[in-house]
Scaffold this active site. Structure first.
Site, PDB file in Angstrom:
ATOM      1  N   TYR A   1      58.885  48.553  45.452  1.00 41.26           N
ATOM      2  CA  TYR A   1      58.044  47.924  44.434  1.00 41.26           C
ATOM      3  C   TYR A   1      58.728  46.694  43.843  1.00 41.26           C
ATOM      4  O   TYR A   1      58.117  45.630  43.710  1.00 41.26           O
ATOM      5  CB  TYR A   1      57.740  48.946  43.336  1.00 41.26           C
ATOM      6  CG  TYR A   1      56.950  48.398  42.171  1.00 41.26           C
ATOM      7  CD1 TYR A   1      55.586  48.172  42.281  1.00 41.26           C
ATOM      8  CD2 TYR A   1      57.566  48.118  40.958  1.00 41.26           C
ATOM      9  CE1 TYR A   1      54.850  47.675  41.213  1.00 41.26           C
ATOM     10  CE2 TYR A   1      56.851  47.621  39.880  1.00 41.26           C
ATOM     11  CZ  TYR A   1      55.489  47.403  40.012  1.00 41.26           C
ATOM     12  OH  TYR A   1      54.779  46.909  38.953  1.00 41.26           O
TER      13      TYR A   1
ATOM     14  N   SER B   1      56.311  42.248  37.019  1.00 36.35           N
ATOM     15  CA  SER B   1      56.836  43.434  36.347  1.00 36.35           C
ATOM     16  C   SER B   1      58.192  43.105  35.740  1.00 36.35           C
ATOM     17  O   SER B   1      58.897  42.202  36.201  1.00 36.35           O
ATOM     18  CB  SER B   1      56.989  44.589  37.345  1.00 36.35           C
ATOM     19  OG  SER B   1      57.732  45.651  36.781  1.00 36.35           O
TER      20      SER B   1
ATOM     21  N   ILE C   1      39.551  38.173  37.492  1.00 41.61           N
ATOM     22  CA  ILE C   1      40.689  39.080  37.383  1.00 41.61           C
ATOM     23  C   ILE C   1      40.602  40.119  38.486  1.00 41.61           C
ATOM     24  O   ILE C   1      39.551  40.737  38.682  1.00 41.61           O
ATOM     25  CB  ILE C   1      40.697  39.784  36.010  1.00 41.61           C
ATOM     26  CG1 ILE C   1      40.575  38.768  34.876  1.00 41.61           C
ATOM     27  CG2 ILE C   1      41.949  40.639  35.847  1.00 41.61           C
ATOM     28  CD1 ILE C   1      40.186  39.384  33.540  1.00 41.61           C
TER      29      ILE C   1
ATOM     30  N   GLY D   1      44.340  45.345  34.098  1.00 40.33           N
ATOM     31  CA  GLY D   1      43.195  44.544  34.505  1.00 40.33           C
ATOM     32  C   GLY D   1      41.968  44.834  33.675  1.00 40.33           C
ATOM     33  O   GLY D   1      41.254  43.907  33.254  1.00 40.33           O
TER      34      GLY D   1
ATOM     35  N   CYS E   1      40.616  45.476  38.177  1.00 35.20           N
ATOM     36  CA  CYS E   1      40.069  45.760  36.842  1.00 35.20           C
ATOM     37  C   CYS E   1      39.558  47.181  36.668  1.00 35.20           C
ATOM     38  O   CYS E   1      38.932  47.476  35.648  1.00 35.20           O
ATOM     39  CB  CYS E   1      38.937  44.780  36.528  1.00 35.20           C
ATOM     40  SG  CYS E   1      39.490  43.089  36.236  1.00 35.20           S
ATOM     41  N   SER E   2      39.811  48.055  37.609  1.00 33.77           N
ATOM     42  CA  SER E   2      39.256  49.411  37.481  1.00 33.77           C
ATOM     43  C   SER E   2      39.967  50.235  36.420  1.00 33.77           C
ATOM     44  O   SER E   2      39.430  51.230  35.929  1.00 33.77           O
ATOM     45  CB  SER E   2      39.311  50.139  38.832  1.00 33.77           C
ATOM     46  OG  SER E   2      40.661  50.296  39.256  1.00 33.77           O
ATOM     47  N   SER E   3      41.186  49.838  36.045  1.00 33.88           N
ATOM     48  CA  SER E   3      41.944  50.583  35.037  1.00 33.88           C
ATOM     49  C   SER E   3      43.093  49.718  34.535  1.00 33.88           C
ATOM     50  O   SER E   3      43.318  48.608  35.026  1.00 33.88           O
ATOM     51  CB  SER E   3      42.495  51.895  35.632  1.00 33.88           C
ATOM     52  OG  SER E   3      43.426  51.608  36.664  1.00 33.88           O
TER      53      SER E   3
END
Length: 246
Positions: free
Chosen positions: A140, A127, A6, A14, A9-11
């Site tokens: 975005y 999204s 994945i 994820g 993944c820091s926040s």
């Protein structure tokens, strides 16, 4: 035992997805640009690796260290909120480098492994703006729309080799650090001429009627990874499901 890699993944999504797959008994390769200690459960099945999706050498190193994987989840992403007219092209390019070209680069690096094994799943996280474009997020939205088309086409190409490609479309989550990596202040991207237009929209962002929880996204990614029906898109969160139904 299955293994998932994945990105991002820091926040947020994820991080929650790494925890979710681990709770289901999977080996998890949780990657992030700068590894952080203590945010994931200590376990022989949880491995944290550095991976910057904008750097080809970082992608190659992470995949080599990860070894064989069964599922790739492209979650890493950044955002920018503001009037398109006032958004510097440098920031727009930065969004595309991560959200679009970064996803493509990781896919391109991983596909030969999946193809050789004639199995595997790629889950690309986009999204709900791809279902209903929202104002003040043109760059975005464009970066995520590109991945929608890319993944649809990729699904056709890879099916020949027994490899699946899926999309997960999260709704709006106020808890995510949406634009922190673009190094641009919101006030710089809302010119005075847009103030009357932007104010009620930004108030709506602050008090949404429906929101997406991080676990909603983790569960949708889990369903997408295991789906054998040919379904391409998996909305995640009550607001995204409502938009998809509409």
């Amino acid at each position: 035992m299955n293994t998932v890699l994945i990105t991002g993944c820091s926040s947020g999504y994820g991080l929650e997805t790494a925890r979710y797959f681990h709770a289901q008994g999977w080996n998890v390769i949780a990657t992030m640009r700068t590894p952080r200690e203590g945010i994931l459960p200590p376990s022989a099945r949880m491995h944290v690796l550095p991976l910057d999706v904008t750097r080809p050498e970082s992608i190659a190193d992470a995949l080599e260290m990860a070894g064989p994987i069964d599922v790739l989840v492209n979650n890493a992403g950044i955002g920018v909120v503001g009037a398109f007219e006032a958004t510097p092209m440098a920031h727009i390019r930065k969004v595309f480098e991560t959200n679009t070209f970064g996803v493509m680069a990781v896919c391109q690096a991983a596909i030969p492994m999946f193809r050789a094994r004639k199995s595997g799943v790629i889950v690309n996280v986009t999204s709900s703006v791809t279902l209903a474009p929202m104002p003040l997020a043109a760059a975005y939205t464009a970066s995520k729309q590109a991945i929608e088309g890319f993944t649809g086409s990729l699904a056709h190409e890879l099916a020949y080799f027994g490899v699946r490609a899926k999309l997960v479309e999260p709704g709006y989550a106020p808890t995510t650090r949406f634009s922190q990596n673009t190094e641009v202040r919101l006030e710089d991207l809302i010119p005075e001429s847009y103030a009357g237009f932007a104010e009620p929209i930004l108030e709506g962002f602050a008090t949404p009627a429906l929101v997406t929880k991080e676990q909603d996204v983790a569960e949708a990614i889990w369903r997408a990874a295991g789906d054998l029906t040919g379904q391409l898109r998996f909305p995640a969160g009550l607001d995204a499901v409502a938009l998809a139904a509409a």
